[in-house]
Design a protein around this motif. Structure first.
Motif, PDB file in Angstrom:
ATOM      1  N   PHE A  55      47.905 -14.475  11.646  1.00 38.06           N
ATOM      2  CA  PHE A  55      46.868 -15.911  11.762  1.00 38.06           C
ATOM      3  C   PHE A  55      46.311 -15.387  13.340  1.00 38.06           C
ATOM      4  O   PHE A  55      45.330 -15.721  13.753  1.00 38.06           O
ATOM      5  N   LEU A  56      47.402 -14.526  14.222  1.00 37.83           N
ATOM      6  CA  LEU A  56      46.865 -13.794  15.309  1.00 37.83           C
ATOM      7  C   LEU A  56      45.664 -12.728  15.167  1.00 37.83           C
ATOM      8  O   LEU A  56      44.577 -12.836  16.161  1.00 37.83           O
ATOM      9  N   THR A  57      45.505 -12.393  14.276  1.00 41.88           N
ATOM     10  CA  THR A  57      44.201 -11.538  13.865  1.00 41.88           C
ATOM     11  C   THR A  57      43.203 -12.184  13.404  1.00 41.88           C
ATOM     12  O   THR A  57      42.372 -11.874  13.751  1.00 41.88           O
ATOM     13  N   ASN A  58      43.895 -13.384  13.064  1.00 33.69           N
ATOM     14  CA  ASN A  58      42.879 -14.566  12.251  1.00 33.69           C
ATOM     15  C   ASN A  58      41.942 -14.724  13.641  1.00 33.69           C
ATOM     16  O   ASN A  58      40.598 -14.725  13.485  1.00 33.69           O
ATOM     17  N   LEU A  59      42.583 -15.404  14.684  1.00 32.04           N
ATOM     18  CA  LEU A  59      42.185 -15.667  16.073  1.00 32.04           C
ATOM     19  C   LEU A  59      40.983 -14.524  16.631  1.00 32.04           C
ATOM     20  O   LEU A  59      40.693 -15.240  17.179  1.00 32.04           O
ATOM     21  N   SER A  60      41.640 -13.637  16.557  1.00 30.32           N
ATOM     22  CA  SER A  60      41.381 -12.288  17.122  1.00 30.32           C
ATOM     23  C   SER A  60      39.480 -12.416  16.610  1.00 30.32           C
ATOM     24  O   SER A  60      38.608 -12.363  17.601  1.00 30.32           O
ATOM     25  N   GLY A  61      39.575 -12.346  15.352  1.00 34.74           N
ATOM     26  CA  GLY A  61      38.688 -12.234  14.445  1.00 34.74           C
ATOM     27  C   GLY A  61      37.026 -13.792  15.539  1.00 34.74           C
ATOM     28  O   GLY A  61      36.277 -13.439  15.114  1.00 34.74           O
ATOM     29  N   LEU A  62      38.739 -14.800  15.236  1.00 34.77           N
ATOM     30  CA  LEU A  62      37.195 -16.057  15.392  1.00 34.77           C
ATOM     31  C   LEU A  62      36.617 -15.393  17.029  1.00 34.77           C
ATOM     32  O   LEU A  62      35.465 -16.374  16.979  1.00 34.77           O
ATOM     33  N   LEU A  63      37.309 -14.939  17.634  1.00 34.94           N
ATOM     34  CA  LEU A  63      36.960 -15.045  19.065  1.00 34.94           C
ATOM     35  C   LEU A  63      35.550 -14.123  18.721  1.00 34.94           C
ATOM     36  O   LEU A  63      34.473 -14.212  19.750  1.00 34.94           O
ATOM     37  N   GLY A  64      35.992 -13.228  18.400  1.00 35.53           N
ATOM     38  CA  GLY A  64      34.952 -12.211  17.960  1.00 35.53           C
ATOM     39  C   GLY A  64      33.444 -12.265  17.968  1.00 35.53           C
ATOM     40  O   GLY A  64      32.236 -12.469  17.651  1.00 35.53           O
ATOM     41  N   LYS A  65      33.958 -13.308  16.185  1.00 33.82           N
ATOM     42  CA  LYS A  65      32.498 -14.351  15.723  1.00 33.82           C
ATOM     43  C   LYS A  65      31.841 -15.139  16.976  1.00 33.82           C
ATOM     44  O   LYS A  65      30.966 -15.015  17.121  1.00 33.82           O
ATOM     45  N   ALA A  66      32.863 -15.894  17.504  1.00 34.30           N
ATOM     46  CA  ALA A  66      32.061 -16.751  18.692  1.00 34.30           C
ATOM     47  C   ALA A  66      31.417 -15.684  20.205  1.00 34.30           C
ATOM     48  O   ALA A  66      30.594 -16.070  20.497  1.00 34.30           O
ATOM     49  N   GLU A  67      32.191 -14.469  20.021  1.00 36.97           N
ATOM     50  CA  GLU A  67      30.918 -13.990  20.987  1.00 36.97           C
ATOM     51  C   GLU A  67      29.897 -12.922  20.425  1.00 36.97           C
ATOM     52  O   GLU A  67      28.746 -12.417  20.843  1.00 36.97           O
ATOM     53  N   ALA A  68      29.944 -12.906  19.047  1.00 35.12           N
ATOM     54  CA  ALA A  68      28.321 -11.690  18.531  1.00 35.12           C
ATOM     55  C   ALA A  68      27.554 -13.541  18.827  1.00 35.12           C
ATOM     56  O   ALA A  68      26.428 -13.151  19.291  1.00 35.12           O
ATOM     57  N   HIS A  69      28.012 -14.592  18.390  1.00 36.63           N
ATOM     58  CA  HIS A  69      27.749 -15.765  18.181  1.00 36.63           C
ATOM     59  C   HIS A  69      26.709 -16.281  19.929  1.00 36.63           C
ATOM     60  O   HIS A  69      25.588 -16.387  19.709  1.00 36.63           O
ATOM     61  N   ALA A  70      27.110 -16.497  20.728  1.00 36.53           N
ATOM     62  CA  ALA A  70      27.410 -16.837  21.770  1.00 36.53           C
ATOM     63  C   ALA A  70      25.919 -15.220  22.333  1.00 36.53           C
ATOM     64  O   ALA A  70      24.895 -15.041  23.278  1.00 36.53           O
ATOM     65  N   GLU A  71      25.962 -14.035  21.885  1.00 32.82           N
ATOM     66  CA  GLU A  71      25.232 -13.296  22.918  1.00 32.82           C
ATOM     67  C   GLU A  71      23.649 -13.173  21.854  1.00 32.82           C
ATOM     68  O   GLU A  71      22.891 -13.330  22.001  1.00 32.82           O
ATOM     69  N   SER A  72      23.916 -13.270  20.640  1.00 31.64           N
ATOM     70  CA  SER A  72      22.307 -13.478  19.733  1.00 31.64           C
ATOM     71  C   SER A  72      21.551 -14.646  19.428  1.00 31.64           C
ATOM     72  O   SER A  72      20.684 -15.031  19.930  1.00 31.64           O
ATOM     73  N   GLN A  73      22.713 -16.240  20.452  1.00 33.48           N
ATOM     74  CA  GLN A  73      22.023 -17.171  20.944  1.00 33.48           C
ATOM     75  C   GLN A  73      22.472 -17.432  22.562  1.00 33.48           C
ATOM     76  O   GLN A  73      21.377 -18.574  23.693  1.00 33.48           O
ATOM     77  N   ASP A  74      21.736 -16.311  22.965  1.00 33.52           N
ATOM     78  CA  ASP A  74      21.733 -15.983  25.004  1.00 33.52           C
ATOM     79  C   ASP A  74      22.892 -17.041  25.501  1.00 33.52           C
ATOM     80  O   ASP A  74      22.115 -17.845  26.524  1.00 33.52           O
ATOM     81  N   ILE A  75      23.881 -17.566  24.774  1.00 32.50           N
ATOM     82  CA  ILE A  75      24.793 -18.175  25.841  1.00 32.50           C
ATOM     83  C   ILE A  75      25.757 -17.595  26.077  1.00 32.50           C
ATOM     84  O   ILE A  75      26.044 -16.801  25.917  1.00 32.50           O
ATOM     85  N   ALA A  76      26.421 -17.894  27.713  1.00 25.47           N
ATOM     86  CA  ALA A  76      27.599 -17.537  28.210  1.00 25.47           C
ATOM     87  C   ALA A  76      28.910 -17.387  27.820  1.00 25.47           C
ATOM     88  O   ALA A  76      28.667 -18.933  27.168  1.00 25.47           O
TER      89      ALA A  76
END
Length: 168
Positions: A16-37
């Motif tokens: 679940f720490l691996t999964n949590l890291s994956g969630l943070l990666g998806k958040a970073e990708a989403h922020a970048e794609s939406q031009d969000i800090a």
């Protein structure tokens, strides 16, 4: 019925720490794609009086590391809670996973009856290893992983249950 204390703890925390890291990666990708800090997510909360994402990730990591240490009969260490970016939170998760990978399974197996003391300035709680793992550490860990997922979902990150479970 006896449980294998190692199998019920270390691999579960790691997954679940691996999964949590994956969630943070998806958040970073989403922020970048939406031009969000991306730092917006780090300080986001589900509700004003609740801890932010950064604290929930830190609490999840601390719970896993401290549980492993206590079950192994070691003194749990601590880390500075100074992560301010999603990448820094992923580094903390990586350090926690590395720590867990170094835990000798034989130090955890057979600890069902080990006395575990949880001391805070306000209260001291005493558990058997079995009760500590199943009734305190795992529920606390999953609470913080779930809240982290909820914060990211509330902020519009396109994640769902399969991401939480690690299947997507």
């Amino acid at each position: 019925m006896n449980i294998d204390m190692y199998s019920a703890s270390i691999p579960v925390f790691d997954r679940f720490l691996t999964n949590l890291s994956g969630l943070l990666g998806k958040a970073e990708a989403h922020a970048e794609s939406q031009d969000i800090a991306a730092t917006k997510y780090v300080v986001s909360r589900l509700y004003a009086d609740m801890a932010p994402l950064s604290s929930n990730v830190q609490f999840a990591c601390d719970t896993a590391r401290r549980c492993a240490a206590r079950l192994a009969g070691e003194e749990p260490g601590s880390e500075a809670d100074d992560e301010a970016t999603l990448d820094e939170l992923r580094v903390r998760i990586r350090r926690t996973r590395d720590y867990l990978a170094g835990v000798d399974a034989d130090r955890i197996r057979g600890t069902e009856d080990r006395t575990v003391l949880l001391e805070t300035p306000m209260v001291t709680m005493e558990f058997t290893g079995h009760d500590y793992l199943l009734n305190f550490a795992l529920p606390n860990f999953f609470f913080h992983v779930s809240i982290s997922h909820g914060i990211l979902r509330q902020q519009g990150v396109p994640i769902g249950k399969l991401n939480y479970m690690g299947a997507a």
